[in-house]
Design an enzyme around this catalytic site. Structure first.
Site, PDB file in Angstrom:
ATOM      1  N   LYS A   1       2.632  -3.678  10.850  1.00 23.06           N
ATOM      2  CA  LYS A   1       1.808  -4.753  10.289  1.00 23.06           C
ATOM      3  C   LYS A   1       1.370  -5.693  11.408  1.00 23.06           C
ATOM      4  CE  LYS A   1       3.965  -5.343   5.736  1.00 23.06           C
ATOM      5  NZ  LYS A   1       2.814  -5.036   4.883  1.00 23.06           N
TER       6      LYS A   1
ATOM      7  N   ARG B   1       6.558   2.358  -2.639  1.00 18.66           N
ATOM      8  CA  ARG B   1       6.321   3.373  -3.682  1.00 18.66           C
ATOM      9  C   ARG B   1       7.199   4.604  -3.465  1.00 18.66           C
ATOM     10  NH1 ARG B   1       0.109   3.631  -2.659  1.00 18.66           N
ATOM     11  NH2 ARG B   1       0.511   1.417  -2.431  1.00 18.66           N
TER      12      ARG B   1
HETATM   13  N1  BES Z   1       5.470  -5.141   1.204  1.00 21.72           N
HETATM   14  C1  BES Z   1       4.101  -4.768   1.246  1.00 21.72           C
HETATM   15  C2  BES Z   1       3.259  -5.544   0.248  1.00 21.72           C
HETATM   16  C3  BES Z   1       3.142  -7.012   0.495  1.00 21.72           C
HETATM   17  C4  BES Z   1       2.018  -7.521   1.131  1.00 21.72           C
HETATM   18  C5  BES Z   1       4.140  -7.867   0.083  1.00 21.72           C
HETATM   19  C6  BES Z   1       1.905  -8.884   1.358  1.00 21.72           C
HETATM   20  C7  BES Z   1       4.016  -9.243   0.310  1.00 21.72           C
HETATM   21  C8  BES Z   1       2.914  -9.744   0.931  1.00 21.72           C
HETATM   22  C9  BES Z   1       3.943  -3.273   0.980  1.00 21.72           C
HETATM   23  O1  BES Z   1       4.983  -2.489   1.418  1.00 21.72           O
HETATM   24  C10 BES Z   1       2.735  -2.846   1.739  1.00 21.72           C
HETATM   25  O2  BES Z   1       2.731  -2.972   2.921  1.00 21.72           O
HETATM   26  N2  BES Z   1       1.724  -2.377   1.022  1.00 21.72           N
HETATM   27  C11 BES Z   1       0.507  -1.971   1.634  1.00 21.72           C
HETATM   28  C12 BES Z   1       0.049  -0.723   0.909  1.00 21.72           C
HETATM   29  C13 BES Z   1      -1.048  -0.005   1.614  1.00 21.72           C
HETATM   30  C14 BES Z   1      -0.601   0.546   2.944  1.00 21.72           C
HETATM   31  C15 BES Z   1      -1.519   1.109   0.700  1.00 21.72           C
HETATM   32  C16 BES Z   1      -0.515  -3.100   1.494  1.00 21.72           C
HETATM   33  O3  BES Z   1      -0.482  -3.829   0.514  1.00 21.72           O
HETATM   34  O4  BES Z   1      -1.309  -3.261   2.407  1.00 21.72           O
HETATM   35 ZN    ZN Z   2       4.931  -2.020   3.475  1.00 18.70          ZN
END
Ligand code: BES
Ligand code: ZN
Ligand code: ZN
Length: 464
Positions: A237, A311
Site C-alpha cells: 500500500k 476475502r
Molecule cells: N484492509 C483493506 C481495506 C481498507 C481500506 C480498510 C481502507 C480500511 C481503510 C483491504 O484489505 C484492501 O486492501 N482492499 C483493497 C481491495 C482491492 C485490492 C481489490 C482495496 O480496498 O483497495
Molecule cells: Zn488489504
C-alpha cells in the site's frame, strides 16, 4: 464510572452536581449548557434519540473537563422509556477517552452517576423494569468502549497472539467457550488463511468462541476479519493508505464485542464467533502475486493482488464454519474489506450485502433505531459473470473484467465459498468507513467508533 438507577427522587439523592434537562429555555441558545451553583442546565431542543445521545456526550465531556465533581445526578425529565437508551449511550460513550499511549493521564474525578426515579410524565414501566433496561444498556456501552479501545490499540500491542490471549482472559469467567487454534492447525486446516499470514513473524491465530452450544436455540455464526495490520503485502500500500491499517481488525473485534454482550445479556440464542487474526506483511516469506493457493476445501485462488487478503481469509473462515457447525440459521460476516465502500456510500454507514433482501432491509430498518446506518449494495446477475475467472486456477482474488463496484464484488467473491443452503441466510457487512473516523463526529472521538454492536444486538434480539 458507575451508573445507578436510584429508587429515589432527585432531592433525596446526594451528589455534587445536578443535571437539569430543559426542552425550552430563552437563556440557552447557542451554547446548550449553563452552570450555576450546583446545577448544570442543559437544553435538549428536540428529544430525538440521537440528539439526546449527542448532548449528553457533550455534558459528560464538559464535566470531565472541569474535573471537579465526583458524583452527578440526573432525572429522566422528558425522557420516555424508548429514549432511556439514548441517555445511557451518551453518558458512557461520552466518557470514553483513548489515553493508552499518553504519558500523562488526567485522573477523572467523576465516579458516580445517579439517575433519579423521577419524571414529568409517568414512565410506563415499573422501577424494576426500567432498572433492567438501564443495566442492559450499560452492558452494551461498556462493550462498545472496550471494542473501541482494542481497535484503537496499535498493531504491535494487538498481534494475533496478544489479541487471542487477551480475548481468552477477558472471557475467562463468562459462559463463552474460547477455542484458540495456532499456526500449525491453520497450516493444515485453513491453508489459504495460513498463506496470507506467511509474511509475518507474528503467527496467525484462529479464535472460535461459542455461546450456548448444543442448546435448542436458533444458531447464528459471526465471521470476522481480524487483520491486525495490513501493509498490502508485496502489492504494498502507499504510505498514506497504510497508516490506518491497525483498524483492519475491526470486523473481528466488533464481533467479539457482540458475542460478549450477548452472553452478558444472557440472550437465548446459540452464537459462534469465528475470528481470523493475521498480519499481512511484506517479507521474503510473504505470499506473492501470481501464487496459486488452496482453501480448506481445496478450491484454488490465483493471487493477483496481495492487498485483497481479507476475502481470502474470509473464504477459509466460511469453509471452516460450514464444516464445523451444522444447521446454521444465520451467518453474518463483518469486515473492513474494501476502501471503495467509502467512495460508494461515504464514511458514516456500512455497506450491507447479501442475497436475501428481506433480511437486509430488516437489518437496515432496525439499525436506524439505534442511529447506526447501513446502505444496501445490491448484487445483480452481471456481477456473477466471470469477473473472478482465472486462466490457471478456480478463481482470481481481484476482479479482472469489471470496473467499479469493488465492495459488491468483495461480496461476490465470498459468495463462492458459501454452501447453497446458506445463501439466503447470509449477510456481508463492509464496515471500512464507519469503523474508524478522523474527525470528531457526533458522540465519537477520533478513532474507533465501536460501530456495529448496538445494531448487531438489536437485530439479533429480533431474530431470536
Ligand atoms: N484492509 C483493506 C481495506 C481498507 C481500506 C480498510 C481502507 C480500511 C481503510 C483491504 O484489505 C484492501 O486492501 N482492499 C483493497 C481491495 C482491492 C485490492 C481489490 C482495496 O480496498 O483497495
Ligand atoms: Zn488489504
Ligand atoms: Zn485488509
Amino acid at each position: 464510572m458507575k451508573i445507578t438507577y436510584a429508587n429515589k427522587l432527585l432531592n433525596e439523592i446526594e451528589a455534587n452536581l445536578e443535571i437539569v434537562l430543559l426542552k425550552r429555555s430563552k437563556y440557552l441558545k447557542t451554547n446548550n449548557m449553563f452552570l450555576k451553583e450546583k446545577k448544570l442546565y442543559v437544553k435538549i431542543p428536540n428529544y430525538k434519540f440521537y440528539t439526546i445521545t449527542e448532548i449528553i456526550t457533550n455534558v459528560i465531556k464538559y464535566i470531565n473537563k472541569i474535573n471537579k465533581y465526583q458524583s452527578i445526578k440526573i432525572a429522566l425529565y422528558g425522557i420516555t422509556n424508548k429514549k432511556i437508551q439514548a441517555l445511557i449511550d451518551g453518558l458512557l460513550l461520552g466518557s470514553y477517552d483513548f489515553v493508552r499511549y499518553k504519558s500523562k493521564i488526567k485522573e477523572i474525578k467523576l465516579k458516580e452517576i445517579f439517575i433519579a426515579n423521577e419524571n414529568y410524565q409517568e414512565l410506563q414501566f415499573s422501577y424494576e423494569e426500567i432498572k433492567l433496561k438501564i443495566n442492559n444498556h450499560i452492558i452494551i456501552n461498556k462493550n462498545i468502549n472496550l471494542t473501541r479501545e482494542i481497535i484503537n490499540s496499535v498493531a504491535d500491542d494487538t498481534t494475533p497472539e496478544k489479541i487471542s490471549n487477551w480475548i481468552k482472559e477477558e472471557l475467562e469467567n463468562t459462559n463463552i467457550e474460547c477455542l484458540i487454534k495456532d499456526k500449525n492447525y491453520i497450516r493444515t486446516e485453513l491453508p489459504a488463511f495460513y498463506d496470507i499470514s506467511k509474511g509475518s513473524t507474528n503467527q496467525p491465530n484462529l479464535v472460535h468462541l461459542k455461546y450456548n452450544e448444543h442448546k435448542e436455540f436458533k444458531k447464528i455464526v459471526l465471521i470476522g476479519k481480524g487483520v491486525t495490520f495490513d501493509t498490502g503485502g508485496i502489492s504494498l500500500k502507499p504510505s498514506e493508505y497504510m497508516y490506518d491499517m491497525k483498524l483492519d481488525k475491526a470486523g473481528a473485534i466488533t464481533i467479539f464485542g457482540i458475542i460478549k454482550t450477548i452472553s452478558e445479556l444472557q440472550l437465548p440464542i446459540e452464537v459462534h464467533a469465528i475470528l481470523g487474526f493475521s498480519e499481512n506483511m511484506i517479507s521474503n516469506n510473504a505470499y506473492k502475486p501470481g501464487d496459486v493457493i488452496k482453501t480448506r476445501n481445496s478450491k484454488t485462488i490465483e493471487i493477483m493482488n496481495t492487498d485483497a487478503e481479507g476475502r481470502i481469509l474470509l473464504a477459509d473462515l466460511f469453509e471452516y464454519a460450514q464444516d464445523k457447525i451444522k444447521d446454521i440459521d444465520y451467518i453474518f460476516d463483518y469486515a473492513t474489506l474494501t476502501g471503495s465502500v467509502i467512495s460508494a456510500i461515504g464514511q458514516y454507514s456500512a455497506g450491507i450485502i447479501g442475497h436475501n433482501s428481506k433480511l437486509k432491509n430488516k437489518m437496515i430498518k432496525i439499525s436506524r433505531q439505534v442511529d447506526e446506518w447501513y446502505v444496501d449494495l445490491p448484487f445483480n446477475r452481471f456481477f456473477f459473470e466471470d469477473c473472478y475467472k482465472s486462466n490457471i486456477a478456480d478463481y482470481v482474488n481481484i476482479p479482472t473484467s469489471s470496473i467499479g463496484g469493488g465492495t459488491i464484488l468483495g461480496g461476490v467473491f465470498i459468495d463462492n465459498f458459501l454452501d447453497k443452503k446458506y445463501k439466503n441466510k447470509w449477510l456481508h457487512i463492509d464496515m471500512t468507513g464507519v469503523a474508524f473516523i478522523k474527525n470528531r463526529w457526533k458522540y465519537h472521538e477520533y478513532g474507533a467508533t465501536g460501530f456495529g454492536i448496538k445494531s448487531g444486538i438489536k437485530f439479533i434480539k429480533f431474530l431470536i
